[in-house]
Design a protein around this motif. Structure first.
Motif, short mmCIF file in Angstrom:
data_model
loop_
_atom_site.label_atom_id
_atom_site.label_comp_id
_atom_site.label_asym_id
_atom_site.label_seq_id
_atom_site.Cartn_x
_atom_site.Cartn_y
_atom_site.Cartn_z
N LEU A 103 0.83 -1.21 0.00
CA LEU A 103 0.00 0.00 0.00
C LEU A 103 0.86 1.26 0.00
N SER A 104 0.34 2.32 -0.59
CA SER A 104 1.05 3.60 -0.59
C SER A 104 1.00 4.22 0.82
N SER A 105 1.90 5.13 1.06
CA SER A 105 1.93 5.83 2.35
C SER A 105 0.61 6.55 2.61
N GLN A 106 0.05 7.12 1.56
CA GLN A 106 -1.21 7.85 1.69
C GLN A 106 -2.33 6.92 2.15
N LYS A 107 -2.42 5.75 1.53
CA LYS A 107 -3.46 4.80 1.92
C LYS A 107 -3.23 4.28 3.32
N ILE A 108 -1.97 4.05 3.67
CA ILE A 108 -1.65 3.60 5.03
C ILE A 108 -2.07 4.67 6.04
N ALA A 109 -1.83 5.93 5.73
CA ALA A 109 -2.21 7.03 6.63
C ALA A 109 -3.73 7.09 6.80
N VAL A 110 -4.46 6.93 5.71
CA VAL A 110 -5.93 6.97 5.79
C VAL A 110 -6.44 5.79 6.61
N LEU A 111 -5.90 4.61 6.38
CA LEU A 111 -6.33 3.44 7.16
C LEU A 111 -6.00 3.61 8.64
N ALA A 113 -5.81 6.48 10.23
CA ALA A 113 -6.78 7.46 10.72
C ALA A 113 -8.13 6.81 10.98
N LEU A 114 -8.56 5.94 10.06
CA LEU A 114 -9.83 5.24 10.23
C LEU A 114 -9.81 4.33 11.46
N ASN A 115 -8.69 3.61 11.64
CA ASN A 115 -8.57 2.73 12.81
C ASN A 115 -8.59 3.52 14.11
N ILE A 116 -7.89 4.65 14.13
CA ILE A 116 -7.85 5.49 15.33
C ILE A 116 -9.23 6.09 15.60
N ALA A 117 -9.92 6.53 14.54
CA ALA A 117 -11.27 7.09 14.69
C ALA A 117 -12.25 6.04 15.21
#
Length: 143
Positions: A103-111, A113-117
């Motif tokens: 996965l790209s860094s961007q997708k990892i960051a979004v995932l 964020a979703l996990n933390i949310a």
């Protein structure tokens, strides 16, 4: 012949990935952008000081490494709390990367964020349920 088809598919996939995933910048570029943002923040603060003289809060600034990149993080939390937040984000991103290394860094960051949310919302719900139980107990005890 099948190898040419496979190469063509890989080329298309790479082109798609490049279009979908923006280039990751190096530490120096991020630092320069952070400096520009810092300067813009200072300009904004200078222009808005008169309006909020009575609302001065201590702003802490911490440089934290998240997923291999340095970030300058400012906030009114303690330096220790800012570091803990950065460590949590780094941990979540690393955890996702270990499971999905393509996965790209961007997708990892979004995932991340979703996990933390999701975790935040679950804890918020648990907190409300506990408060309701305390209220019920207090009403039952006549408090």
């Amino acid at each position: 012949m099948p190898s040419k088809k496979k190469n063509k598919k890989n080329k298309n996939k790479n082109n798609h990935d490049q279009a979908e995933n923006p280039e990751i910048k190096g530490d120096k570029e991020i630092k320069n952008e952070s400096d520009n943002i810092d300067q813009q923040d200072e300009n904004y603060k200078d222009s808005s000081l008169d309006a909020s003289e009575d609302k001065k809060q201590e702003v802490n600034k911490v440089v934290a490494r998240i997923f291999g990149e340095d970030f300058c993080i400012k906030g009114d939390l303690s330096e220790e709390d800012i570091k803990k937040i950065a460590e949590l984000v780094d941990y979540k991103m690393t955890e996702i990367f270990e499971k999905h290394p393509t996965l790209s860094s961007q997708k990892i960051a979004v995932l991340a964020a979703l996990n933390i949310a999701e975790e935040y919302l679950r804890l918020e719900k648990d907190h409300k349920e506990l408060l309701a139980l305390v209220d019920e107990r207090d009403l039952a005890n006549g408090s």
